[in-house]
Design a protein around this motif. Structure first.
Motif, PDB file in Angstrom:
ATOM      1  N   CYS A  81    -127.213  -2.714  14.091  1.00 20.64           N
ATOM      2  CA  CYS A  81    -128.307  -3.160  14.967  1.00 20.64           C
ATOM      3  C   CYS A  81    -127.912  -4.418  15.731  1.00 20.64           C
ATOM      4  N   ALA A  82    -127.108  -5.283  15.112  1.00 20.93           N
ATOM      5  CA  ALA A  82    -126.693  -6.511  15.813  1.00 20.93           C
ATOM      6  C   ALA A  82    -125.884  -6.140  17.055  1.00 20.93           C
ATOM      7  N   VAL A  83    -125.039  -5.115  16.906  1.00 19.62           N
ATOM      8  CA  VAL A  83    -124.212  -4.693  18.043  1.00 19.62           C
ATOM      9  C   VAL A  83    -125.062  -3.937  19.065  1.00 19.62           C
ATOM     10  N   ASP A  84    -125.847  -2.981  18.582  1.00 18.05           N
ATOM     11  CA  ASP A  84    -126.592  -2.102  19.505  1.00 18.05           C
ATOM     12  C   ASP A  84    -127.757  -2.816  20.188  1.00 18.05           C
ATOM     13  N   GLN A  85    -128.377  -3.743  19.474  1.00 16.06           N
ATOM     14  CA  GLN A  85    -129.640  -4.275  19.998  1.00 16.06           C
ATOM     15  C   GLN A  85    -129.626  -5.763  20.311  1.00 16.06           C
ATOM     16  N   LEU A  86    -128.716  -6.492  19.672  1.00 20.15           N
ATOM     17  CA  LEU A  86    -128.751  -7.950  19.873  1.00 20.15           C
ATOM     18  C   LEU A  86    -127.519  -8.436  20.645  1.00 20.15           C
ATOM     19  N   ASP A  87    -126.843  -7.497  21.282  1.00 21.95           N
ATOM     20  CA  ASP A  87    -125.720  -7.811  22.186  1.00 21.95           C
ATOM     21  C   ASP A  87    -124.548  -8.509  21.515  1.00 21.95           C
ATOM     22  N   VAL A  88    -124.367  -8.271  20.229  1.00 18.91           N
ATOM     23  CA  VAL A  88    -123.232  -8.888  19.547  1.00 18.91           C
ATOM     24  C   VAL A  88    -121.940  -8.216  19.999  1.00 18.91           C
ATOM     25  N   GLU A  89    -120.954  -9.039  20.352  1.00 18.55           N
ATOM     26  CA  GLU A  89    -119.662  -8.504  20.830  1.00 18.55           C
ATOM     27  C   GLU A  89    -118.519  -8.880  19.890  1.00 18.55           C
TER      28      GLU A  89
END
Ligand code: PLP
Length: 377
Positions: A81-89
């Motif tokens: 979810c951090a990657v998909d929704q919170l723009d974590v790269e």
């Protein structure tokens, strides 16, 4: 022959009173908690009461606790979810994270445009905060740090308060896998800068197949498992009502008895370390000796190579003693685990063995263990 269970970090035996609470919940909470009739409402009320109780222990808000099927699911939810929704790269993990974090991070790195950085640890398993801070100073990518509270194989406690501060200073998200510590060490999410925290019922004498995720209210996420609108739209699927109630009861028990039980297990651990060092000087302590630095339930020893050390766990098992070669996942495996490799203990044919205790163990059991170890050295 009396059985001696020293594998509590793999799964801590369920409390009798939790079994009773679960049995009663299975009997009486028959409705689907999403139904609006009285059976549904009763089941819903039991879930919400459990959520409230768990939230209070962690000093979280009720709306920040989400039930999952286990710690593994909680960890998967956070990273994805951090990657998909919170723009974590960029995801920074330590080199000794549990496979549910490590393998999820590797999968994400392979399939998405996300950089995964693995932080080295020292020979006792502690992460290097200077390296972490250097990484955080390069701010061009939104970052999630996922560093466990205590390691499941060697027990090393990471300085999560300081890591939380660093994350705050550098606007990074912070996830801690607290599966080994929840119920054993106090944790206050209102004073530690934690965005996400994972926990699992069976590690604190609750049932298997139930866990929870704390999500700080600044980072509300959408479902990882999609379907109905359960768990306020964050985790679909009919709730495991009896599991939730049982887990909350187990956590309540742990908090009610934390001081006395942890003092007892700390004492047992000191006794184990003392007896091994006196009677088996060739066996080396791998974990930190101090329970400031190492979770008091876990002790890991290195057994140097000998014709018997190869079959040590099997021989202990035959002698009625259940222990593990690190983590449950790697017990029985030929290869040393990634944790043992990361702390540099994989260089010869010696074996690392983990004894993990609870308040259900006794000094007599430790004496039996030491006697058995002398036989198989
Ligand atoms: N994280 C850690 C540190 C663990 O020790 C474990 C289980 O051993 C997990 C996550 C996975 O938890 P669960 O068994 O609930 O999936």
């Amino acid at each position: 022959m009396k059985s001696i269970y020293l594998d509590n970090a793999a799964s801590a035996p369920i409390l009798e009173e939790v079994v009773d609470v679960i049995a009663e919940s299975l009997r009486s909470l028959n409705g689907n908690p999403s139904s609006t009739h009285k059976y549904g409402r009763t089941a819903r009320a039991a879930i919400e009461q459990s959520r409230k109780s768990i939230a209070q222990h962690l000093n979280a808000s009720i709306g920040e606790i989400f039930f999952t099927s286990c710690g593994t699911e909680a960890n998967n939810t956070v990273l994805n979810c951090a990657v998909d929704q919170l723009d974590v790269e960029r995801i920074i993990i330590s080199s000794i994270e549990h496979p549910s974090v490590r393998n999820t991070a590797s999968f994400i790195a392979k399939h998405r445009d996300v950089e995964v950085v693995e932080l080295r640890v020292n020979q006792s398993g502690r992460v290097d905060l200077d390296i972490l801070e250097d990484l955080l100073r390069t701010p061009e990518k939104k970052t999630l740090i996922s560093i466990m509270h205590a390691n499941n194989e060697i027990g090393t406690i990471q300085p999560i308060e300081t890591i939380g501060e660093l994350c705050k200073e550098h606007q990074a998200l912070f996830h801690t896998d607290a599966v080994q510590t929840v119920g054993h060490l106090p944790c206050d999410v209102s004073t530690t800068n934690i965005s996400f925290l994972s926990a699992s019922g069976h590690k604190f004498h609750g049932p298997k197949g139930i866990g929870f995720l704390y999500v700080n209210s600044d980072n509300i996420i959408e479902p990882y498992i999609r379907g109905g609108s359960q768990e306020r739209n964050v985790r679909a699927g009919t709730e495991n009502v009896a599991g939730i109630v049982g887990m909350a009861h187990a956590l309540q028990y742990c908090y009610d008895h934390m001081n006395e039980k942890s003092a007892y297990v700390r004492d047992l651990r000191s006794y184990l370390i003392e007896q091994v060092s006196e009677q088996l000087p060739q066996i080396q302590l791998v974990s930190y000796s101090s329970t400031e630095d190492c979770l008091y339930t876990i002790t890991n020893f290195y057994v140097p190579p000998s014709d018997k050390s190869d079959l040590l766990l099997m021989n202990l098992d035959i002698a009625g003693i259940s222990a593990s070669g690190g983590s449950a996942c790697s017990s029985g495996a030929e290869k040393p685990s990634h944790v043992i490799e990361a702390i540099g203990r994989d260089s010869d044919d010696g074996k690392c063995v983990r004894f993990s205790m609870s308040f259900m163990n006794t000094k007599e059991e430790i004496d039996q263990l030491v006697k058995a170890l002398k036989k198989f050295k």
